[in-house]
Design an enzyme around this catalytic site. Sequence first.
Site, PDB file in Angstrom:
ATOM      1  CB  VAL A 184      16.216 -31.835  -2.165  1.00 47.86           C
ATOM      2  CG1 VAL A 184      15.716 -30.493  -2.961  1.00 47.86           C
ATOM      3  CG2 VAL A 184      17.545 -32.088  -2.048  1.00 47.86           C
ATOM      4  CB  SER A 185      11.760 -30.182  -2.354  1.00 56.13           C
ATOM      5  OG  SER A 185      10.459 -29.939  -2.767  1.00 56.13           O
ATOM      6  CB  SER A 186       8.529 -33.461  -0.101  1.00 55.83           C
ATOM      7  OG  SER A 186       7.565 -34.017   0.708  1.00 55.83           O
ATOM      8  CB  ALA A 205      14.176 -29.949   2.816  1.00 54.28           C
ATOM      9  CG  HIS A 217      11.738 -25.679  -4.756  1.00 58.59           C
ATOM     10  ND1 HIS A 217      11.787 -25.429  -3.688  1.00 58.59           N
ATOM     11  CD2 HIS A 217      11.305 -26.876  -5.277  1.00 58.59           C
ATOM     12  CE1 HIS A 217      11.482 -26.555  -2.854  1.00 58.59           C
ATOM     13  NE2 HIS A 217      10.969 -27.644  -3.917  1.00 58.59           N
TER      14      HIS A 217
END
Length: 322
Positions: free
Chosen positions: A143-145, A147, A288
């Site tokens: 997820v996020s970084s 991802a 987010h």
Amino acid sequence: MLPASTLATAAAFLLGAVTPMASAASLVEIKEDFGPNPTKAGFFIYVPDVLPAKPAVLVNPHWCHGSASAAFRGSQYATLASKHGFIVIYPDSPHAADDCWDVSSAQTLTHNGGGDSLGIVSMVKWTLNKYKGDASRVFVTGVSSGAMMTQVLVGAYPDVFAAGSAFSGVPFGCFAPAGNNTGVYGYWSDDCAKGKVKHTAEEWGAIVKAAYPGYGGWRPKLQLFHGTKDEVLDYTNYGEAVKEWTSVLGLSQTPVTTTLNTPVAGWTKYTYGPNSWLEAYSAAGVPHDIRVQENTVLEFFKLNYTSDYFTWGQGGPTGPSA
Ligand SMILES: *[C@@H]1O[C@H](CO)[C@@H](O)[C@H](O)[C@H]1NC(C)=O
Ligand SMILES: *[C@@H]1O[C@H](CO)[C@@H](O)[C@H](O)[C@H]1NC(C)=O
């Protein structure tokens, strides 16, 4: 009527039959030398007590300001690993300033170039060797970084990863600063985060292919998830990522299928190419902080199946290079 003690014994027996023994497996840090790790990323691993022959490996890089243990606690993957018999690697960011992953340097964006991506690949190779794992079933999701790192790893190491699944990330190369990015580790690209970095599909495809010049083998398949109200990594990055990976996989940008309300009400699933080579989920109204869909990820990787059902890339005939 049976005596209570007999009932208790019968109940305990039945419970024993359906409930596995309390698992002794836990998150363990690997401190020995596991191969090239130029940025000194931390290596944590979850190995279930019972493994099948040739277990698959799932890599789960954490988000910014996260950690290996936060990722371990923050999803169902370890529980599912024990249930289905695969190993989970939880890398730990070495960048103390924000605990993000380096997705900007020339090193991390280049096959065997160095950076965090090489350290993570060393973790994978150590694990495959140590547990006689299935090199054709190595997966990455985050997820996020995490991802962003997922897209870095499938782009720079298409020969290592069979598939990836990215929640609220950005395309491969989007965080690289303009100009010379050699040694520019952990750069935060405001332009990319705000959705100002745009390319044609061909340009994005060329950025990925430049990571591993001359590579002609199979490419990992990919799943993308992104909320339309993402306030940290603008939703524009979802469309840019679809352009990037359809180009890399040689697919039309026109979806083959569109399915509403999957796997969550309000989310729309698009598939590109045959056999869902690329799946993209647009999550209406989601910020987010998106909800991880472990079951949808496991299904894509075929990790919830008992045997080698996964037939992508090295494992079978359905890959783009077949
Ligand atoms: C890019 O930067 C690195 C590190 O500062 C330097 O060694 C290299 O010569 C630079 N490359 C170019 C083409 O300027
Ligand atoms: C794997 O998970 C998916 C999604 O939850 C489900 O549809 C499928 O039936 C599962 N497969 C097996 C073999 O359990």
